[in-house]
Scaffold this motif. Structure first.
Motif, PDB file in Angstrom:
ATOM      1  N   TYR A 110       0.801  -1.215   0.000  1.00  0.00           N
ATOM      2  CA  TYR A 110       0.000   0.000   0.000  1.00  0.00           C
ATOM      3  C   TYR A 110       0.839   1.273   0.000  1.00  0.00           C
ATOM      4  CZ  TYR A 110      -4.203  -2.694   0.835  1.00  0.00           C
ATOM      5  OH  TYR A 110      -5.245  -3.569   0.705  1.00  0.00           O
ATOM      6  N   TYR A 111       0.270   2.277  -0.676  1.00  0.00           N
ATOM      7  CA  TYR A 111       0.807   3.631  -0.679  1.00  0.00           C
ATOM      8  C   TYR A 111      -0.184   4.571   0.003  1.00  0.00           C
ATOM      9  CZ  TYR A 111       4.496   2.566  -4.129  1.00  0.00           C
ATOM     10  OH  TYR A 111       5.597   2.080  -4.776  1.00  0.00           O
ATOM     11  N   ASP A 112       0.249   5.798   0.154  1.00  0.00           N
ATOM     12  CA  ASP A 112      -0.607   6.893   0.618  1.00  0.00           C
ATOM     13  C   ASP A 112      -1.931   6.866  -0.157  1.00  0.00           C
ATOM     14  OD1 ASP A 112      -1.803   9.466   0.897  1.00  0.00           O
ATOM     15  OD2 ASP A 112       0.136  10.387   1.267  1.00  0.00           O
ATOM     16  N   GLY A 113      -3.037   7.086   0.546  1.00  0.00           N
ATOM     17  CA  GLY A 113      -4.340   7.053  -0.102  1.00  0.00           C
ATOM     18  C   GLY A 113      -4.674   8.292  -0.905  1.00  0.00           C
ATOM     19  N   GLY A 114      -3.776   9.271  -0.947  1.00  0.00           N
ATOM     20  CA  GLY A 114      -4.040  10.501  -1.688  1.00  0.00           C
ATOM     21  C   GLY A 114      -4.504  10.296  -3.117  1.00  0.00           C
ATOM     22  N   PRO A 115      -3.823   9.450  -3.904  1.00  0.00           N
ATOM     23  CA  PRO A 115      -4.251   9.245  -5.291  1.00  0.00           C
ATOM     24  C   PRO A 115      -5.506   8.386  -5.423  1.00  0.00           C
ATOM     25  CG  PRO A 115      -1.909   8.787  -5.005  1.00  0.00           C
ATOM     26  CD  PRO A 115      -2.502   8.863  -3.639  1.00  0.00           C
ATOM     27  N   GLY A 116      -6.076   7.962  -4.307  1.00  0.00           N
ATOM     28  CA  GLY A 116      -7.247   7.094  -4.352  1.00  0.00           C
ATOM     29  C   GLY A 116      -8.545   7.865  -4.492  1.00  0.00           C
ATOM     30  N   GLU A 117      -9.633   7.243  -4.031  1.00  0.00           N
ATOM     31  CA  GLU A 117     -10.959   7.852  -4.123  1.00  0.00           C
ATOM     32  C   GLU A 117     -10.964   9.221  -3.443  1.00  0.00           C
ATOM     33  OE1 GLU A 117     -15.584   6.742  -2.947  1.00  0.00           O
ATOM     34  OE2 GLU A 117     -13.931   5.819  -1.860  1.00  0.00           O
ATOM     35  N   GLY A 118     -11.537  10.191  -4.113  1.00  0.00           N
ATOM     36  CA  GLY A 118     -11.600  11.534  -3.532  1.00  0.00           C
ATOM     37  C   GLY A 118     -10.330  12.330  -3.701  1.00  0.00           C
ATOM     38  N   GLY A 119      -9.311  11.743  -4.311  1.00  0.00           N
ATOM     39  CA  GLY A 119      -8.067  12.474  -4.536  1.00  0.00           C
ATOM     40  C   GLY A 119      -7.369  12.898  -3.259  1.00  0.00           C
ATOM     41  N   GLY A 120      -7.661  12.221  -2.158  1.00  0.00           N
ATOM     42  CA  GLY A 120      -7.035  12.581  -0.894  1.00  0.00           C
ATOM     43  C   GLY A 120      -7.949  13.381   0.025  1.00  0.00           C
ATOM     44  N   ILE A 121      -9.113  13.761  -0.488  1.00  0.00           N
ATOM     45  CA  ILE A 121     -10.116  14.460   0.327  1.00  0.00           C
ATOM     46  C   ILE A 121     -11.120  13.409   0.806  1.00  0.00           C
ATOM     47  CG2 ILE A 121     -11.826  16.300   0.384  1.00  0.00           C
ATOM     48  CD1 ILE A 121      -8.992  17.283  -0.141  1.00  0.00           C
ATOM     49  N   MET A 122     -11.295  13.297   2.106  1.00  0.00           N
ATOM     50  CA  MET A 122     -12.078  12.185   2.657  1.00  0.00           C
ATOM     51  C   MET A 122     -13.588  12.446   2.728  1.00  0.00           C
ATOM     52  SD  MET A 122     -10.083   9.572   3.559  1.00  0.00           S
ATOM     53  CE  MET A 122     -10.639   8.749   5.059  1.00  0.00           C
ATOM     54  N   VAL A 123     -14.056  13.516   2.107  1.00  0.00           N
ATOM     55  CA  VAL A 123     -15.484  13.824   2.153  1.00  0.00           C
ATOM     56  C   VAL A 123     -16.337  12.708   1.533  1.00  0.00           C
ATOM     57  CG1 VAL A 123     -17.277  15.397   1.314  1.00  0.00           C
ATOM     58  CG2 VAL A 123     -15.187  16.310   2.337  1.00  0.00           C
ATOM     59  N   PRO A 124     -15.954  12.116   0.387  1.00  0.00           N
ATOM     60  CA  PRO A 124     -16.782  11.027  -0.154  1.00  0.00           C
ATOM     61  C   PRO A 124     -16.956   9.876   0.834  1.00  0.00           C
ATOM     62  CG  PRO A 124     -15.275  11.811  -1.832  1.00  0.00           C
ATOM     63  CD  PRO A 124     -14.861  12.464  -0.541  1.00  0.00           C
ATOM     64  N   ARG A 125     -15.890   9.540   1.553  1.00  0.00           N
ATOM     65  CA  ARG A 125     -15.993   8.477   2.541  1.00  0.00           C
ATOM     66  C   ARG A 125     -16.893   8.893   3.707  1.00  0.00           C
ATOM     67  NH1 ARG A 125     -15.361   3.000   3.858  1.00  0.00           N
ATOM     68  NH2 ARG A 125     -15.328   2.904   6.137  1.00  0.00           N
ATOM     69  N   ALA A 126     -16.742  10.138   4.160  1.00  0.00           N
ATOM     70  CA  ALA A 126     -17.583  10.623   5.255  1.00  0.00           C
ATOM     71  C   ALA A 126     -19.048  10.627   4.839  1.00  0.00           C
ATOM     72  CB  ALA A 126     -17.143  12.031   5.665  1.00  0.00           C
TER      73      ALA A 126
END
Length: 199
Positions: A110-126
């Motif tokens: 695993y790498y930093d989740g920044g390039p993942g869903e939301g581009g590193g902004i956790m609002v979609p997950r929230a």
């Protein structure tokens, strides 16, 4: 470092053949893997108090081999070592740092989740967790937008990993879209955003 250049690999790729170009740019490059330190050797951390806190906690990581986003919650780190390993994984910036290998049901590299869903902004997950108002601390000033990354560096380094190349190539676009949505939420009073200054 010279010995590392000649013999070691990074992310499973031969260093000389795959990423020498990155190092020759003089701007960025991979570093040797740092042996994982036991949690007992790090700064004091009251894990019992941490576990007793009822607040939700979610960490995000990007799977190196699938390019998919993985979220870890409290059930994923029953021990302090499990927690620290996922914190390390969720902050391992691609190329600059090596991926972190995790075991268990979400095992993998695993790498930093920044390039993942939301581009590193956790609002979609929230939002997926049922929240409708958000408290966000930004690491950049208001109005900042991410520039597209150097495709050559990413394509050379991740030449065997198309999912990683795709995630990195679309990172800036997805990150900026989330910032646009965040500013809309802020204007509607549904987001409280604190911005960095003098960055």
């Amino acid at each position: 470092f010279r010995n590392y250049y000649k013999k070691r690999t990074q992310d499973g790729l031969p260093f000389k053949k795959g990423v020498a170009l990155i190092m020759n740019s003089g701007r960025i490059g991979p570093f040797p893997s740092i042996p994982r330190i036991s949690s007992n050797d790090r700064l004091p951390f009251d894990f019992a108090t941490f576990q007793a806190n009822p607040a939700r906690l979610t960490l995000e990581g990007l799977n190196r081999d699938t390019g998919g986003t993985t979220y870890w919650t409290r059930e994923d780190f029953p021990t302090q070592d499990d927690l620290f390993a996922r914190v390390e994984a969720s902050t391992s910036y691609p190329i600059i740092m090596p991926p972190v290998k995790l075991e268990g049901k979400t095992g993998g590299f695993y790498y930093d989740g920044g390039p993942g869903e939301g581009g590193g902004i956790m609002v979609p997950r929230a939002r997926a967790d049922g929240f409708s108002k958000y408290f966000v601390v930004r690491t950049q000033p208001k109005g900042f937008r991410k520039r597209r990354a150097n495709r050559l560096i990413n394509d050379v380094f991740f030449w065997r990993r198309p999912s990683m190349r795709k995630a990195l190539a679309t990172w800036a676009k997805r990150y900026n879209e989330q910032l646009d949505q965040l500013e809309t939420l802020e204007a509607k009073g549904r987001a409280y955003v604190f911005y960095a200054k003098n960055q």
